[in-house]
Write an enzyme that holds these catalytic residues in place. Structure first.
Site, PDB file in Angstrom:
ATOM      1  N   CYS B  37      38.625  54.556  -5.038  1.00 45.62           N
ATOM      2  CA  CYS B  37      38.096  53.787  -3.908  1.00 45.62           C
ATOM      3  C   CYS B  37      38.947  53.927  -2.656  1.00 45.62           C
ATOM      4  O   CYS B  37      38.627  53.341  -1.626  1.00 45.62           O
ATOM      5  CB  CYS B  37      37.922  52.318  -4.290  1.00 45.62           C
ATOM      6  SG  CYS B  37      39.238  51.665  -5.284  1.00 45.62           S
ATOM      7  N   CYS B 106      41.417  47.221  -9.920  1.00 38.47           N
ATOM      8  CA  CYS B 106      42.193  46.560  -8.859  1.00 38.47           C
ATOM      9  C   CYS B 106      43.390  45.830  -9.450  1.00 38.47           C
ATOM     10  O   CYS B 106      44.481  45.813  -8.878  1.00 38.47           O
ATOM     11  CB  CYS B 106      41.329  45.561  -8.093  1.00 38.47           C
ATOM     12  SG  CYS B 106      39.918  46.322  -7.286  1.00 38.47           S
TER      13      CYS B 106
END
Lengths: 170, 127
Positions: B37, B106
Site C-alpha cells: 500500500c 498495518c
C-alpha cells in the site's frame, strides 16, 4: 503460468514497445471478442470468454511496469518477495518520508507540478535500474530487480497521491 | 469499510506525532514500509541509560489503520524496557484496534517498526 509476453508475441524484456503492445492488444481483443462467437456452442463461448479475459489480464500486466517486471521474474521462477512483508531499507524509506513531507507542504499548482516532476525523474532512475537488472539473468540481478520493483511501488503510490492533490487544487 | 471507534480515535487524535532531535544519542529510529500500500512509518524511541523507553514519537504516511497502529504503539512502549517493547505482538495491536483481516498488515508494520527501532538502538550501542 501463462507467458503473457509470448501471448502478445513480444520479447521477454522489461523495455516494451508501447504502441506495438497496444496494437497487439487490439488484434487479440478482436480475435477473442465474445460477440464473434454468437453462434458457437456454449462450451466454445466459455472458452473464448476465458481467452478474452486472459488477453485483458495480460494487457494490464504488460502495460504496468511493476506488474510487467514481476511477471518477468515469475517466468524466471524467481520467488517474488511477499507483498505484505515489511521493507526495511532505511535510506530509501527516509527519502520517501522526506518526499511525503514535501508533498504535504506543497499546496499550490506550481509546487505540485514541480514535485511531480521530481518524482518522475526518480521513477526514470528506478526504471533504468530495473531495465538493466532484468536484462541479465543471474540470481543477483534478479534480486536487484525485485528490490527496485518494490521501491517503484512506493514511488507509484507517491505519484498517485501527488496527482490527486494536484487535481484538487487545479 | 468501517473503522472501529478506537481506530477513528487514534486517527483523529493521534498520540505522540512528530520527531525527536535527529542527533540525540538516546534516540533510536525505526523506519519501515509496506510495499502493498506504499505506507511509510517512522517510530522513534527515547531510551534512557537503564534501557527504559521514556518517550516515543511517530510519523506515518498511510491509511487510518496504519496511523492508529503506530499511534497506539507509542503509548504502549512508554515505560517499557526495550525487551518488553519487542514482545508487543501485532495480534495485540490488531485486537486492541479491532482491525479487520485486510488491515492486519498495518499492525505487522507497527510491530516491525518497534523491532527496527530496537535494532537501531542496539547497533548504536555497539559502536
Amino acid at each position: 503460468m501463462t507467458d503473457y509476453f509470448a501471448l502478445y508475441n513480444l520479447p521477454h524484456a522489461f523495455q516494451i514497445d508501447e504502441s506495438l503492445l497496444k496494437q497487439r492488444y487490439q488484434q487479440l481483443q478482436k480475435l477473442t471478442h465474445p460477440d464473434r462467437f454468437a453462434s458457437a456452442s456454449e462450451q466454445e463461448k466459455r472458452l473464448y470468454m476465458q481467452k478474452n479475459a486472459q488477453v485483458n489480464d495480460a494487457y494490464y500486466v504488460l502495460k504496468t511496469p511493476v506488474k510487467r517486471g514481476e511477471h518477468l521474474l515469475a517466468l524466471r521462477q524467481f520467488p517474488l518477495p511477499d507483498e505484505q512483508a515489511t521493507m526495511g531499507d532505511t535510506e530509501f524509506l527516509m527519502q520517501q518520508m522526506e518526499l511525503r513531507e514535501a508533498l504535504a507542504d506543497a499546496d499550490n499548482q506550481q509546487q505540485l507540478e514541480a514535485f511531480i516532476k521530481s518524482v518522475e525523474s526518480l521513477d526514470e532512475d528506478l526504471t533504468q535500474q530495473i531495465e538493466q537488472a532484468l536484462s541479465a539473468q543471474d540470481h543477483a540481478s534478479n534480486e536487484a530487480a525485485a528490490s527496485a520493483l518494490t521501491k517503484l511501488k512506493f514511488l507509484n503510490k507517491l505519484a498517485a497521491e501527488a496527482d490527486n492533490k494536484l487535481q484538487q487544487v487545479s | 469499510m468501517a473503522y472501529s471507534n478506537k481506530v477513528i480515535d487514534h486517527y483523529e487524535n493521534p498520540r505522540n506525532v512528530g520527531a525527536f532531535e535527529k542527533d540525540d544519542p538516546t534516540v533510536a529510529t525505526g523506519m519501515v514500509g509496506a510495499p502493498a500500500c506504499g505506507d511509510v512509518m517512522r517510530l522513534q524511541l527515547k531510551i534512557n541509560d537503564d534501557g527504559i523507553i521514556e518517550d516515543a514519537k511517530f510519523k506515518t504516511y498511510g491509511c487510518g489503520s496504519a496511523i492508529a497502529s503506530s499511534s497506539l504503539v507509542t503509548e504502549w512502549v512508554k515505560g517499557k524496557t526495550i525487551d518488553q517493547a519487542t514482545e508487543i505482538k501485532n495480534t495485540d495491536i490488531a485486537q486492541e484496534l479491532a482491525l479487520p483481516p485486510v488491515k492486519i498488515h498495518c499492525s505487522i508494520l507497527a510491530e516491525d517498526a518497534i523491532k527496527a527501532a530496537v535494532a537501531d538502538y542496539k547497533s548504536r550501542r555497539q559502536q
